[in-house]
Design an enzyme around this catalytic site. Structure first.
Site, PDB file in Angstrom:
ATOM      1  N   SER A 161      54.259  10.338 104.999  1.00  0.00           N
ATOM      2  CA  SER A 161      53.048  10.548 105.812  1.00  0.00           C
ATOM      3  C   SER A 161      52.312  11.799 105.337  1.00  0.00           C
ATOM      4  CB  SER A 161      53.444  10.734 107.281  1.00  0.00           C
ATOM      5  OG  SER A 161      54.371  11.811 107.367  1.00  0.00           O
ATOM      6  N   ASP A 194      65.931  16.703 110.671  1.00  0.00           N
ATOM      7  CA  ASP A 194      65.831  15.354 110.097  1.00  0.00           C
ATOM      8  C   ASP A 194      66.809  15.214 108.940  1.00  0.00           C
ATOM      9  OD1 ASP A 194      63.245  13.254 108.598  1.00  0.00           O
ATOM     10  OD2 ASP A 194      64.926  12.774 109.937  1.00  0.00           O
ATOM     11  N   GLU A 249      69.154  10.592 102.714  1.00  0.00           N
ATOM     12  CA  GLU A 249      67.941  10.502 101.871  1.00  0.00           C
ATOM     13  C   GLU A 249      67.369  11.878 101.546  1.00  0.00           C
ATOM     14  OE1 GLU A 249      67.708   6.895 104.683  1.00  0.00           O
ATOM     15  OE2 GLU A 249      68.605   8.893 104.596  1.00  0.00           O
TER      16      GLU A 249
HETATM   17  N1  LIG Z   1      59.087  14.890 100.799  1.00  0.00           N
HETATM   18  C1  LIG Z   1      59.466  15.758  99.903  1.00  0.00           C
HETATM   19  O1  LIG Z   1      59.279  16.967 100.054  1.00  0.00           O
HETATM   20  C2  LIG Z   1      60.164  15.244  98.717  1.00  0.00           C
HETATM   21  N2  LIG Z   1      60.335  13.927  98.510  1.00  0.00           N
HETATM   22  N3  LIG Z   1      61.013  13.788  97.368  1.00  0.00           N
HETATM   23  C3  LIG Z   1      61.404  12.467  96.903  1.00  0.00           C
HETATM   24  C4  LIG Z   1      62.045  11.726  98.071  1.00  0.00           C
HETATM   25  C5  LIG Z   1      62.525  10.352  97.719  1.00  0.00           C
HETATM   26  C6  LIG Z   1      63.102   9.690  98.950  1.00  0.00           C
HETATM   27  N4  LIG Z   1      64.146  10.477  99.551  1.00  0.00           N
HETATM   28  C7  LIG Z   1      63.773  11.843  99.843  1.00  0.00           C
HETATM   29  C8  LIG Z   1      63.216  12.530  98.621  1.00  0.00           C
HETATM   30  C9  LIG Z   1      61.278  14.995  96.821  1.00  0.00           C
HETATM   31  C10 LIG Z   1      60.754  15.945  97.662  1.00  0.00           C
HETATM   32  C11 LIG Z   1      60.933  17.418  97.451  1.00  0.00           C
HETATM   33  C12 LIG Z   1      61.244  17.764  96.032  1.00  0.00           C
HETATM   34  C13 LIG Z   1      62.006  16.732  95.270  1.00  0.00           C
HETATM   35  C14 LIG Z   1      62.735  17.091  94.137  1.00  0.00           C
HETATM   36  N5  LIG Z   1      63.357  16.162  93.397  1.00  0.00           N
HETATM   37  C15 LIG Z   1      63.290  14.872  93.772  1.00  0.00           C
HETATM   38  N6  LIG Z   1      63.924  14.012  92.975  1.00  0.00           N
HETATM   39  C16 LIG Z   1      64.098  12.698  92.996  1.00  0.00           C
HETATM   40  C17 LIG Z   1      64.616  12.073  91.823  1.00  0.00           C
HETATM   41  C18 LIG Z   1      64.833  10.730  91.778  1.00  0.00           C
HETATM   42  C19 LIG Z   1      64.536   9.871  92.919  1.00  0.00           C
HETATM   43  C20 LIG Z   1      64.041  10.557  94.122  1.00  0.00           C
HETATM   44  C21 LIG Z   1      63.819  11.905  94.152  1.00  0.00           C
HETATM   45  N7  LIG Z   1      62.617  14.441  94.872  1.00  0.00           N
HETATM   46  C22 LIG Z   1      61.979  15.358  95.628  1.00  0.00           C
END
Ligand SMILES: NC(=O)c1nn(CC2CCNCC2)c2c1CCc1cnc(N=C3C=CCC=C3)nc1-2
Length: 322
Positions: free
Chosen positions: A42, A157, A161
């Site tokens: 979101s 939360d 994930e």
């Molecule tokens: N919402 C966020 O801040 C965020 N979202 N992602 C990917 C999401 C994928 C679904 N689950 C929660 C995380 C990230 C971040 C922070 C910073 C961050 C750093 N590295 C990754 N790395 C990934 C590598 C492969 C698949 C998914 C994530 N992902 C993130």
């Protein structure tokens, strides 16, 4: 982000010399080559991106300003940046915020990239973790909670994930959009004390790890994260979360009635720890009575963590997951 079809490579034939390692005083999107989308929510979209000066990979969270305002998410975005800045001193356990910048339409958060993604697919791939893996990853998550709660921050939360894994398979907790920063001193309220109702939280996403007090919209506390911690330990051992049903309403019912089962073969030590964390009364969960800011000695002392050296976890080689 700028057109990513023709990645810009600095003018050299020798890739080792391709990066200047000189970082600009103020970054702009043009300092990065944006790659694949690694997350959407979101809040906006998270991209894998490469710093053209250093060659370093980052996760860049891009938030559309108009969308944030329209969806009334400014408070979440502001709080996430505040929490990420508060975590700048952490040497372990969290994704790190390197810098932020903006252009006319978007906000950009340059974060550490967790190369090995989420913990969840690793649990699903092997069905369930063995005790060594469960102990190691539970201990790394606990270390993160101790640091977070020591700063008076509640994640609210926590779920598999949001437990990411870096290139060495160490835990990086992420997604601080739902956090609550306690204005100390927070006196743990007892059951019969009136809870000053906090503004209604509009939780989206996975309901399975939410504590009873968050569902009944009473004040979340550090203990709310301890409940989620208990759910994650259960899931590492059993392969599924403790409260499962075909819809969120039925999950909520099960949570509030503490309606979960421990399957045969579940480690007795892990069962004992989970049962002391999945307690309806937040003040009676293991760790809830530990002195704030001094970590969770009562959880560390649980026999499940026997032999774990919490102080050197981030220097240890994580056990193989198989
Ligand atoms: N919402 C966020 O801040 C965020 N979202 N992602 C990917 C999401 C994928 C679904 N689950 C929660 C995380 C990230 C971040 C922070 C910073 C961050 C750093 N590295 C990754 N790395 C990934 C590598 C492969 C698949 C998914 C994530 N992902 C993130």
């Amino acid at each position: 982000p700028q057109n990513t079809s023709a990645p810009r490579v600095p003018p050299t034939t020798n890739p080792a010399l391709a990066y200047t390692n000189r970082t600009p005083a103020k970054y702009t999107p043009k300092d990065f080559i944006f790659g694949k989308v690694i997350g959407e929510g979101s809040f906006g979209t998270v991209y894998l991106a490469k710093d053209i000066h250093t060659g370093k990979e980052h996760a860049i969270k891009v938030c559309d300003k108009r969308h944030i305002i329209k969806e009334k998410k400014t408070e979440y975005v502001t709080r996430e940046k505040e929490v990420l800045n508060m975590l700048a001193g952490a040497k372990h356990s969290f994704v790190r915020l390197y810098c932020t910048f903006q252009d006319i339409d978007r906000l950009y958060f340059v974060l550490s990239y967790a190369k090995n993604g989420e913990l969840l697919p690793y649990i699903n791939k092997v069905g369930s973790f063995d005790i060594e893996c469960t102990k190691f990853y539970s201990a790394e998550i606990l270390r993160g909670l101790e640091y977070l709660h020591g700063l008076g921050i509640i994640h609210r939360d926590l779920k598999p994930e949001n437990i990411l894994l870096d290139e060495k398979m160490h835990v990086l907790i992420t997604d601080f959009g739902c956090t609550k920063i306690l204005k100390e001193p927070e006196v743990p309220l007892n059951e019969n004390e009136t809870h000053v109702r906090e503004r209604k939280n509009s939780f989206v996403g996975t309901a399975q790890y939410l504590s009873p007090e968050i569902l009944t919209d009473r004040n979340a506390s550090r203990s709310s994260d301890l409940w989620a911690f208990g759910c994650i330990i259960y899931q590492m051992v059993a392969g599924l979360p403790p409260f499962r049903a075909r819809n969120d309403y039925m999950i909520f019912q099960k949570i509030q009635k503490l309606d979960y089962e421990v399957p045969d073969g579940f480690s007795e030590m892990a069962k004992s720890l989970v049962e002391q964390l999945l307690v309806l009364d937040p003040t009676q969960r293991l760790g809830a009575q530990d002195e704030h800011g001094a970590g969770y000695p009562s959880i560390r002392a649980h026999p499940f963590f026997e032999g774990v050296d919490f102080e050197t976890l981030h220097e240890q080689t994580p056990p193989p997951i198989y």
